[in-house]
Write an enzyme that holds these catalytic residues in place. Structure first.
Site, PDB file in Angstrom:
ATOM      1  N   HIS A  94       0.858  -1.183   0.000  1.00 52.55           N
ATOM      2  CA  HIS A  94       0.000   0.000   0.000  1.00 52.55           C
ATOM      3  C   HIS A  94       0.895   1.234   0.000  1.00 52.55           C
ATOM      4  O   HIS A  94       2.033   1.196   0.496  1.00 52.55           O
ATOM      5  CB  HIS A  94      -0.888   0.021   1.238  1.00 52.55           C
ATOM      6  CG  HIS A  94      -1.966  -1.015   1.223  1.00 52.55           C
ATOM      7  ND1 HIS A  94      -3.059  -0.942   2.055  1.00 52.55           N
ATOM      8  CD2 HIS A  94      -2.129  -2.150   0.500  1.00 52.55           C
ATOM      9  CE1 HIS A  94      -3.845  -1.977   1.841  1.00 52.55           C
ATOM     10  NE2 HIS A  94      -3.301  -2.731   0.901  1.00 52.55           N
ATOM     11  N   CYS A 142      -2.181  -0.303   7.424  1.00 54.82           N
ATOM     12  CA  CYS A 142      -1.432   0.942   7.307  1.00 54.82           C
ATOM     13  C   CYS A 142      -1.480   1.757   8.598  1.00 54.82           C
ATOM     14  O   CYS A 142      -0.474   2.347   9.003  1.00 54.82           O
ATOM     15  CB  CYS A 142      -1.950   1.748   6.130  1.00 54.82           C
ATOM     16  SG  CYS A 142      -1.630   0.918   4.548  1.00 54.82           S
ATOM     17  N   CYS A 171      -6.088   2.030   6.038  1.00 57.43           N
ATOM     18  CA  CYS A 171      -6.714   0.774   6.454  1.00 57.43           C
ATOM     19  C   CYS A 171      -6.067   0.314   7.765  1.00 57.43           C
ATOM     20  O   CYS A 171      -5.150   0.963   8.280  1.00 57.43           O
ATOM     21  CB  CYS A 171      -6.533  -0.290   5.369  1.00 57.43           C
ATOM     22  SG  CYS A 171      -4.823  -0.867   5.189  1.00 57.43           S
ATOM     23  N   GLU A 202       0.977   3.902   1.770  1.00 60.60           N
ATOM     24  CA  GLU A 202       1.463   4.335   3.083  1.00 60.60           C
ATOM     25  C   GLU A 202       2.648   3.498   3.546  1.00 60.60           C
ATOM     26  O   GLU A 202       3.666   4.029   4.001  1.00 60.60           O
ATOM     27  CB  GLU A 202       0.363   4.232   4.145  1.00 60.60           C
ATOM     28  CG  GLU A 202      -0.873   5.042   3.868  1.00 60.60           C
ATOM     29  CD  GLU A 202      -1.965   4.229   3.199  1.00 60.60           C
ATOM     30  OE1 GLU A 202      -1.693   3.563   2.173  1.00 60.60           O
ATOM     31  OE2 GLU A 202      -3.100   4.249   3.704  1.00 60.60           O
TER      32      GLU A 202
END
Length: 189
Positions: free
Chosen positions: A77, A110, A107, A79
């Site tokens: 992801h 993250c 999420c 992040e």
């Protein structure tokens, strides 16, 4: 522009949001625009358009877009990639003094990484009512039992971030519908 999401027991509703201090609005919008550039680059690769930027002392330390498909890595992801790159650049896993700008509310994975990295501040664009862990579904970032709780600001350039996601998923739905229609035209069930 952005809205400070108050820390609370449980997930606060969006109706509880308050305006951020006006002095940071322009700075937050500037860096969110950079995160949106990363989201656009991710979309060009066929990735979900999420971008992230880590800023320390007014300079970009790291930036990344989603790469889960490109890398074949469910943890890729934006992040997480930006946090990894920032730690490598700074030479320390503790990212104190840093702000993470991300186009979509983090999420659970993250948010956990953000807490563990000791990021001081998280600024996000669009809310994620299905998986957001900065106030929408839950609030890992400011959970009272965790040892670190960053300041959280949501809704910075939210319209732009939401539009990028809507356009991306709309295009995927249109592509799937076209493929389905063309399959039926060839006599497939």
């Amino acid at each position: 522009m952005g809205q400070r999401v108050p820390a609370a027991d449980g997930a606060p509703s969006h109706s509880l949001l308050n305006e951020t201090p006006s002095g940071r609005d322009a700075t937050d919008a500037r860096w969110m625009a950079v995160a949106l550039e990363e989201a656009s680059a991710a979309a060009a690769l066929g990735e979900v358009p999420v971008g992230a930027v880590v800023v320390q002392a007014g300079s970009v330390v790291a930036r990344a877009g989603n790469r889960t498909i490109t890398d074949g890595d469910p943890t890729a992801h934006a992040e997480v990639l930006a946090l990894r790159a920032a730690a490598a650049t700074i030479g320390d896993w503790r990212l104190t003094g840093c702000t993470l700008y991300v186009t979509l509310e983090p999420c659970a994975m993250c948010a956990g990484a953000i807490v563990l990295a000791r990021v001081d501040r998280v600024v996000y664009g669009a809310w994620d009512d299905k998986a957001g862990m900065a106030g929408s579904v839950g609030d890992i970032l400011r959970h009272p039992r965790l040892n670190h709780r960053p300041q959280v600001v949501g809704g910075v350039l939210a319209a732009e971030a939401s539009l990028a996601l809507r356009d991306f998923f709309g295009g995927r739905r249109e592509g799937a519908a076209t493929a389905l229609e063309s399959g039926r035209a060839d006599g497939d069930p």
